[in-house]
Motif scaffolding. Structure first.
Motif, PDB file in Angstrom:
ATOM      1  N   ASP A   1       0.838  -1.191   0.000  1.00  0.00           N
ATOM      2  CA  ASP A   1       0.000   0.000   0.000  1.00  0.00           C
ATOM      3  C   ASP A   1       0.878   1.249   0.000  1.00  0.00           C
ATOM      4  OD1 ASP A   1       0.814   0.529   2.628  1.00  0.00           O
ATOM      5  OD2 ASP A   1      -1.053  -0.177   3.536  1.00  0.00           O
ATOM      6  N   VAL A   2       0.255   2.413  -0.041  1.00  0.00           N
ATOM      7  CA  VAL A   2       1.003   3.674  -0.162  1.00  0.00           C
ATOM      8  C   VAL A   2       1.885   3.951   1.051  1.00  0.00           C
ATOM      9  CG1 VAL A   2      -0.644   4.722  -1.737  1.00  0.00           C
ATOM     10  CG2 VAL A   2      -0.953   5.044   0.729  1.00  0.00           C
ATOM     11  N   LYS A   3       1.650   3.312   2.178  1.00  0.00           N
ATOM     12  CA  LYS A   3       2.468   3.513   3.375  1.00  0.00           C
ATOM     13  C   LYS A   3       3.520   2.422   3.538  1.00  0.00           C
ATOM     14  CE  LYS A   3      -0.648   6.423   5.816  1.00  0.00           C
ATOM     15  NZ  LYS A   3      -0.330   7.377   6.831  1.00  0.00           N
ATOM     16  N   GLY A   4       3.636   1.542   2.550  1.00  0.00           N
ATOM     17  CA  GLY A   4       4.679   0.526   2.581  1.00  0.00           C
ATOM     18  C   GLY A   4       4.325  -0.770   3.255  1.00  0.00           C
ATOM     19  N   HIS A   5       3.067  -0.960   3.609  1.00  0.00           N
ATOM     20  CA  HIS A   5       2.640  -2.217   4.214  1.00  0.00           C
ATOM     21  C   HIS A   5       2.481  -3.269   3.121  1.00  0.00           C
ATOM     22  CE1 HIS A   5       0.994   0.918   7.006  1.00  0.00           C
ATOM     23  NE2 HIS A   5       1.762   0.205   7.823  1.00  0.00           N
ATOM     24  N   GLY A   6       3.203  -4.357   3.251  1.00  0.00           N
ATOM     25  CA  GLY A   6       3.158  -5.405   2.238  1.00  0.00           C
ATOM     26  C   GLY A   6       2.108  -6.448   2.532  1.00  0.00           C
ATOM     27  N   ILE A   7       1.508  -6.920   1.492  1.00  0.00           N
ATOM     28  CA  ILE A   7       0.520  -7.987   1.600  1.00  0.00           C
ATOM     29  C   ILE A   7       0.883  -9.052   0.574  1.00  0.00           C
ATOM     30  CG2 ILE A   7      -1.913  -8.623   1.354  1.00  0.00           C
ATOM     31  CD1 ILE A   7      -2.583  -5.678   1.968  1.00  0.00           C
ATOM     32  N   ALA A   8       1.055 -10.271   1.055  1.00  0.00           N
ATOM     33  CA  ALA A   8       1.295 -11.391   0.140  1.00  0.00           C
ATOM     34  C   ALA A   8      -0.064 -11.941  -0.290  1.00  0.00           C
ATOM     35  CB  ALA A   8       2.106 -12.478   0.835  1.00  0.00           C
ATOM     36  N   VAL A   9      -0.273 -12.000  -1.581  1.00  0.00           N
ATOM     37  CA  VAL A   9      -1.521 -12.521  -2.131  1.00  0.00           C
ATOM     38  C   VAL A   9      -1.243 -13.922  -2.668  1.00  0.00           C
ATOM     39  CG1 VAL A   9      -3.353 -12.164  -3.817  1.00  0.00           C
ATOM     40  CG2 VAL A   9      -2.260 -10.181  -2.733  1.00  0.00           C
ATOM     41  N   ILE A  10      -1.954 -14.883  -2.106  1.00  0.00           N
ATOM     42  CA  ILE A  10      -1.772 -16.279  -2.487  1.00  0.00           C
ATOM     43  C   ILE A  10      -2.733 -16.599  -3.628  1.00  0.00           C
ATOM     44  CG2 ILE A  10      -1.790 -18.674  -1.695  1.00  0.00           C
ATOM     45  CD1 ILE A  10       0.216 -16.840  -0.206  1.00  0.00           C
ATOM     46  N   HIS A  11      -2.190 -17.174  -4.691  1.00  0.00           N
ATOM     47  CA  HIS A  11      -3.000 -17.584  -5.834  1.00  0.00           C
ATOM     48  C   HIS A  11      -2.963 -19.109  -5.912  1.00  0.00           C
ATOM     49  CE1 HIS A  11      -2.915 -13.413  -7.163  1.00  0.00           C
ATOM     50  NE2 HIS A  11      -1.606 -13.435  -6.968  1.00  0.00           N
ATOM     51  N   HIS A  12      -4.044 -19.682  -6.281  1.00  0.00           N
ATOM     52  CA  HIS A  12      -4.135 -21.136  -6.415  1.00  0.00           C
ATOM     53  C   HIS A  12      -4.334 -21.447  -7.886  1.00  0.00           C
ATOM     54  CE1 HIS A  12      -4.365 -21.525  -2.055  1.00  0.00           C
ATOM     55  NE2 HIS A  12      -5.098 -20.428  -2.109  1.00  0.00           N
ATOM     56  N   ASN A  13      -3.290 -21.174  -8.650  1.00  0.00           N
ATOM     57  CA  ASN A  13      -3.399 -21.262 -10.100  1.00  0.00           C
ATOM     58  C   ASN A  13      -2.326 -22.208 -10.619  1.00  0.00           C
ATOM     59  OD1 ASN A  13      -3.364 -20.846 -12.865  1.00  0.00           O
ATOM     60  ND2 ASN A  13      -3.799 -18.657 -12.698  1.00  0.00           N
ATOM     61  N   GLY A  14      -2.743 -23.352 -11.119  1.00  0.00           N
ATOM     62  CA  GLY A  14      -1.797 -24.342 -11.635  1.00  0.00           C
ATOM     63  C   GLY A  14      -1.713 -24.363 -13.147  1.00  0.00           C
ATOM     64  N   GLN A  15      -2.157 -23.247 -13.801  1.00  0.00           N
ATOM     65  CA  GLN A  15      -2.084 -23.211 -15.256  1.00  0.00           C
ATOM     66  C   GLN A  15      -0.649 -23.381 -15.709  1.00  0.00           C
ATOM     67  OE1 GLN A  15      -3.872 -19.445 -16.281  1.00  0.00           O
ATOM     68  NE2 GLN A  15      -5.765 -20.455 -16.884  1.00  0.00           N
ATOM     69  N   ALA A  16      -0.482 -24.148 -16.785  1.00  0.00           N
ATOM     70  CA  ALA A  16       0.870 -24.418 -17.272  1.00  0.00           C
ATOM     71  C   ALA A  16       0.846 -24.647 -18.776  1.00  0.00           C
ATOM     72  CB  ALA A  16       1.447 -25.639 -16.566  1.00  0.00           C
ATOM     73  N   SER A  17       2.003 -24.438 -19.368  1.00  0.00           N
ATOM     74  CA  SER A  17       2.245 -24.796 -20.763  1.00  0.00           C
ATOM     75  C   SER A  17       3.127 -26.036 -20.750  1.00  0.00           C
ATOM     76  CB  SER A  17       2.948 -23.648 -21.496  1.00  0.00           C
ATOM     77  OG  SER A  17       2.135 -22.498 -21.473  1.00  0.00           O
ATOM     78  N   LEU A  18       2.707 -27.058 -21.468  1.00  0.00           N
ATOM     79  CA  LEU A  18       3.419 -28.332 -21.492  1.00  0.00           C
ATOM     80  C   LEU A  18       3.625 -28.734 -22.942  1.00  0.00           C
ATOM     81  CD1 LEU A  18       4.477 -30.930 -20.084  1.00  0.00           C
ATOM     82  CD2 LEU A  18       2.114 -31.758 -20.121  1.00  0.00           C
ATOM     83  N   THR A  19       4.878 -28.846 -23.336  1.00  0.00           N
ATOM     84  CA  THR A  19       5.197 -29.233 -24.713  1.00  0.00           C
ATOM     85  C   THR A  19       5.818 -30.615 -24.712  1.00  0.00           C
ATOM     86  OG1 THR A  19       5.540 -26.920 -25.330  1.00  0.00           O
ATOM     87  CG2 THR A  19       6.468 -28.600 -26.797  1.00  0.00           C
ATOM     88  N   VAL A  20       5.211 -31.515 -25.468  1.00  0.00           N
ATOM     89  CA  VAL A  20       5.724 -32.869 -25.655  1.00  0.00           C
ATOM     90  C   VAL A  20       6.157 -32.962 -27.117  1.00  0.00           C
ATOM     91  CG1 VAL A  20       5.198 -35.333 -25.586  1.00  0.00           C
ATOM     92  CG2 VAL A  20       4.151 -33.782 -23.908  1.00  0.00           C
ATOM     93  N   THR A  21       7.422 -33.321 -27.345  1.00  0.00           N
ATOM     94  CA  THR A  21       7.955 -33.335 -28.709  1.00  0.00           C
ATOM     95  C   THR A  21       8.164 -34.767 -29.177  1.00  0.00           C
ATOM     96  OG1 THR A  21       9.045 -31.230 -28.234  1.00  0.00           O
ATOM     97  CG2 THR A  21       9.713 -32.383 -30.232  1.00  0.00           C
ATOM     98  N   ILE A  22       7.348 -35.156 -30.151  1.00  0.00           N
ATOM     99  CA  ILE A  22       7.413 -36.520 -30.682  1.00  0.00           C
ATOM    100  C   ILE A  22       7.863 -36.487 -32.137  1.00  0.00           C
ATOM    101  CG2 ILE A  22       5.609 -37.355 -29.133  1.00  0.00           C
ATOM    102  CD1 ILE A  22       3.683 -37.286 -31.559  1.00  0.00           C
ATOM    103  N   SER A  23       8.205 -37.632 -32.644  1.00  0.00           N
ATOM    104  CA  SER A  23       8.501 -37.768 -34.065  1.00  0.00           C
ATOM    105  C   SER A  23       7.188 -37.810 -34.831  1.00  0.00           C
ATOM    106  CB  SER A  23       9.285 -39.062 -34.317  1.00  0.00           C
ATOM    107  OG  SER A  23       9.338 -39.332 -35.706  1.00  0.00           O
ATOM    108  N   ALA A  24       7.170 -37.210 -36.009  1.00  0.00           N
ATOM    109  CA  ALA A  24       5.989 -37.284 -36.864  1.00  0.00           C
ATOM    110  C   ALA A  24       5.754 -38.713 -37.343  1.00  0.00           C
ATOM    111  CB  ALA A  24       6.150 -36.345 -38.063  1.00  0.00           C
ATOM    112  N   LEU A  25       6.732 -39.581 -37.182  1.00  0.00           N
ATOM    113  CA  LEU A  25       6.589 -40.973 -37.593  1.00  0.00           C
ATOM    114  C   LEU A  25       5.933 -41.843 -36.516  1.00  0.00           C
ATOM    115  CD1 LEU A  25      10.063 -41.390 -39.312  1.00  0.00           C
ATOM    116  CD2 LEU A  25       7.875 -40.742 -40.350  1.00  0.00           C
ATOM    117  N   ASP A  26       5.708 -41.265 -35.310  1.00  0.00           N
ATOM    118  CA  ASP A  26       5.058 -42.021 -34.251  1.00  0.00           C
ATOM    119  C   ASP A  26       3.571 -42.165 -34.561  1.00  0.00           C
ATOM    120  OD1 ASP A  26       5.571 -43.015 -31.290  1.00  0.00           O
ATOM    121  OD2 ASP A  26       3.594 -42.058 -31.351  1.00  0.00           O
ATOM    122  N   ALA A  27       2.989 -43.293 -34.190  1.00  0.00           N
ATOM    123  CA  ALA A  27       1.577 -43.567 -34.470  1.00  0.00           C
ATOM    124  C   ALA A  27       0.647 -42.533 -33.841  1.00  0.00           C
ATOM    125  CB  ALA A  27       1.218 -44.969 -33.978  1.00  0.00           C
ATOM    126  N   TYR A  28       1.053 -41.944 -32.712  1.00  0.00           N
ATOM    127  CA  TYR A  28       0.184 -40.962 -32.055  1.00  0.00           C
ATOM    128  C   TYR A  28      -0.068 -39.751 -32.954  1.00  0.00           C
ATOM    129  CZ  TYR A  28      -1.949 -37.880 -28.687  1.00  0.00           C
ATOM    130  OH  TYR A  28      -2.832 -37.036 -28.057  1.00  0.00           O
TER     131      TYR A  28
END
Length: 143
Positions: free
Chosen positions: A50-77
């Motif tokens: 805040d403007v007087k320097g009082h800190g507040i820790a804000v806890i977020h419960h956010n597990g959003q993620a980017s996940l990249t799996v790199t496979i061969s184009a020759l794989d059946a998937y």
């Protein structure tokens, strides 16, 4: 199975100890680089002052993620994915390494990956967006 090295003087890492399952399918053909990369999209704690320097820790419960799996184009998937792709489909992904276990039941593939062909084997970097990616220590196995 690789072990966590405590003294940092010796150790081994065997990629055969890494298991990636996408919708219960385990790809068999990979790229020559990373099998996967995972990045959380947001901080779980932010600090507000805040403007007087009082800190507040804000806890977020956010597990959003980017996940990249790199496979061969020759794989059946890859062929399966091309035949069934819809961006609104959710995917279950389960990854176990010697040191961590990552899993989500809410991974979306918002677009098909870039496609390539050239001097090397073709790869496909599947860039999933996860509503909640859980990371925890790898399950312990009996020695």
């Amino acid at each position: 199975m690789a072990q966590v090295v405590q003294d940092f003087t010796s150790g081994t890492w065997d990629t055969w100890d890494v298991r990636v399952l996408i919708d219960q399918y385990e790809p068999q053909l990979w790229s020559n680089g990373d099998l996967f990369t995972a990045t959380y999209d947001n901080d779980n704690v932010t600090i507000q002052t805040d403007v007087k320097g009082h800190g507040i820790a804000v806890i977020h419960h956010n597990g959003q993620a980017s996940l990249t799996v790199t496979i061969s184009a020759l794989d059946a998937y890859w062929n399966t994915l091309l035949n069934t792709y819809a961006p609104e489909n959710t995917h279950v992904i389960d990854i176990t390494t010697p040191v961590e276990h990552l899993h989500t039941e809410s991974a979306y593939l918002p677009k098909l990956p870039d496609m390539n062909s050239g001097n090397g084997a073709p790869t496909r970097a599947l860039a999933y967006k996860c509503i909640n990616l859980v990371a925890e220590p790898a399950p312990q196995t009996a020695a």
